[in-house]
Design a protein around this motif. Structure first.
Motif, short mmCIF file in Angstrom:
data_model
loop_
_atom_site.label_atom_id
_atom_site.label_comp_id
_atom_site.label_asym_id
_atom_site.label_seq_id
_atom_site.Cartn_x
_atom_site.Cartn_y
_atom_site.Cartn_z
N MET A 73 0.84 -1.20 0.00
CA MET A 73 0.00 0.00 0.00
C MET A 73 0.88 1.25 0.00
SD MET A 73 -3.38 -0.56 0.04
CE MET A 73 -4.14 0.80 0.93
N ALA A 74 1.91 1.27 0.83
CA ALA A 74 2.81 2.42 0.91
C ALA A 74 3.58 2.62 -0.39
CB ALA A 74 3.78 2.26 2.08
N GLU A 75 3.99 1.52 -1.02
CA GLU A 75 4.71 1.63 -2.29
C GLU A 75 3.83 2.24 -3.37
OE1 GLU A 75 6.02 -2.35 -3.12
OE2 GLU A 75 7.52 -2.29 -1.52
N HIS A 76 2.55 1.89 -3.37
CA HIS A 76 1.66 2.40 -4.41
C HIS A 76 1.12 3.80 -4.10
CE1 HIS A 76 -0.87 2.26 -7.90
NE2 HIS A 76 -1.87 2.72 -7.15
N PHE A 77 0.70 4.03 -2.86
CA PHE A 77 0.04 5.28 -2.51
C PHE A 77 0.94 6.29 -1.81
CE2 PHE A 77 -3.49 2.23 -2.69
CZ PHE A 77 -4.34 2.89 -3.55
N GLY A 78 2.13 5.86 -1.39
CA GLY A 78 3.00 6.75 -0.65
C GLY A 78 2.37 7.19 0.65
N ALA A 79 2.53 8.47 0.96
CA ALA A 79 2.00 9.00 2.22
C ALA A 79 0.47 8.95 2.28
CB ALA A 79 2.47 10.44 2.41
N GLY A 80 -0.18 8.76 1.16
CA GLY A 80 -1.64 8.72 1.12
C GLY A 80 -2.24 7.34 1.38
N ALA A 81 -1.41 6.35 1.66
CA ALA A 81 -1.90 4.98 1.85
C ALA A 81 -2.89 4.89 3.01
CB ALA A 81 -0.73 4.01 2.08
N GLU A 82 -2.55 5.50 4.12
CA GLU A 82 -3.42 5.44 5.30
C GLU A 82 -4.74 6.16 5.03
OE1 GLU A 82 -5.10 4.64 8.82
OE2 GLU A 82 -3.28 3.71 8.02
N THR A 83 -4.68 7.29 4.38
CA THR A 83 -5.90 8.04 4.06
C THR A 83 -6.79 7.23 3.13
OG1 THR A 83 -4.75 10.13 4.34
CG2 THR A 83 -6.80 10.18 3.07
N PHE A 84 -6.21 6.64 2.10
CA PHE A 84 -6.98 5.79 1.19
C PHE A 84 -7.63 4.65 1.95
CE2 PHE A 84 -7.55 2.14 -1.54
CZ PHE A 84 -8.21 2.68 -2.63
N ALA A 85 -6.85 3.96 2.78
CA ALA A 85 -7.34 2.80 3.52
C ALA A 85 -8.45 3.16 4.49
CB ALA A 85 -6.19 2.13 4.26
N ARG A 86 -8.41 4.34 5.02
CA ARG A 86 -9.38 4.79 6.00
C ARG A 86 -10.65 5.37 5.37
NH1 ARG A 86 -6.54 8.77 8.40
NH2 ARG A 86 -7.49 10.25 6.98
N ASP A 87 -10.51 6.03 4.21
CA ASP A 87 -11.61 6.83 3.67
C ASP A 87 -12.29 6.28 2.42
OD1 ASP A 87 -11.09 8.61 5.73
OD2 ASP A 87 -9.92 9.96 4.47
N HIS A 88 -11.61 5.48 1.64
CA HIS A 88 -12.15 5.05 0.34
C HIS A 88 -13.03 3.80 0.50
CE1 HIS A 88 -12.12 5.20 -4.07
NE2 HIS A 88 -12.17 3.89 -3.99
N VAL A 89 -14.32 3.98 0.33
CA VAL A 89 -15.28 2.87 0.43
C VAL A 89 -15.38 2.20 -0.93
CG1 VAL A 89 -17.69 2.28 0.89
CG2 VAL A 89 -16.56 4.04 2.26
N MET A 90 -15.26 0.87 -0.94
CA MET A 90 -15.30 0.12 -2.19
C MET A 90 -16.45 -0.89 -2.17
SD MET A 90 -11.23 -0.44 -2.76
CE MET A 90 -10.71 -0.24 -1.05
N SER A 91 -17.26 -0.85 -3.20
CA SER A 91 -18.37 -1.81 -3.28
C SER A 91 -17.84 -3.24 -3.35
CB SER A 91 -19.26 -1.50 -4.49
OG SER A 91 -18.51 -1.58 -5.70
N GLU A 92 -16.65 -3.41 -3.95
CA GLU A 92 -16.04 -4.74 -4.06
C GLU A 92 -15.66 -5.33 -2.69
OE1 GLU A 92 -15.21 -2.36 -7.79
OE2 GLU A 92 -15.11 -1.99 -5.64
N LEU A 93 -15.59 -4.48 -1.69
CA LEU A 93 -15.34 -4.94 -0.32
C LEU A 93 -16.62 -4.93 0.50
CD1 LEU A 93 -11.99 -3.06 0.50
CD2 LEU A 93 -12.29 -5.48 -0.08
N GLY A 94 -17.73 -4.99 -0.18
CA GLY A 94 -19.02 -5.00 0.52
C GLY A 94 -19.38 -3.65 1.10
N GLY A 95 -18.94 -2.58 0.43
CA GLY A 95 -19.24 -1.24 0.92
C GLY A 95 -18.38 -0.85 2.12
N ARG A 96 -17.18 -1.43 2.17
CA ARG A 96 -16.28 -1.17 3.29
C ARG A 96 -15.01 -0.45 2.80
NH1 ARG A 96 -17.85 -6.64 4.02
NH2 ARG A 96 -18.96 -6.97 5.95
N THR A 97 -14.30 0.12 3.76
CA THR A 97 -12.96 0.63 3.49
C THR A 97 -11.99 -0.52 3.70
OG1 THR A 97 -12.53 1.22 5.80
CG2 THR A 97 -13.60 2.91 4.42
#
Length: 63
Positions: A10-34
Motif C-alpha cells: 500500500m505504501a509503495e503504491h500510494f506513498g503518504a496517502g496509503a493510510e488516508t486511502f485505507a481509512r476513507d475510500h469505500v469500495m463496493s467490491e469490499l461490501g461497501g467497506r474501506t
C-alpha cells in the motif's frame, strides 16, 4: 499475505496517502467497506490487496 507485506505494498503504491486511502475510500467490491473495515471484518489481506489493485489499476507486475 502478511499484513506487514500488505501495508508495504500500500505504501509503495500510494506513498503518504496509503493510510488516508485505507481509512476513507469505500469500495463496493469490499461490501461497501474501506480497507480498514474489510480487514477488521476478517477479510484476508491478499483478498483486500487484489480488490485495491483492481479498483485503482495497480500494474500487474506490482500485484
Amino acid at each position: 499475505m502478511r499484513l506487514t507485506v500488505f501495508w508495504q505494498r500500500m505504501a509503495e503504491h500510494f506513498g503518504a496517502g496509503a493510510e488516508t486511502f485505507a481509512r476513507d475510500h469505500v469500495m463496493s467490491e469490499l461490501g461497501g467497506r474501506t480497507v480498514h473495515e474489510a480487514l477488521a471484518a476478517g477479510w484476508a489481506a491478499k483478498d483486500v490487496w487484489r480488490v485495491v489493485c483492481t479498483v485503482v489499476g495497480v500494474p500487474q507486475e506490482k500485484r
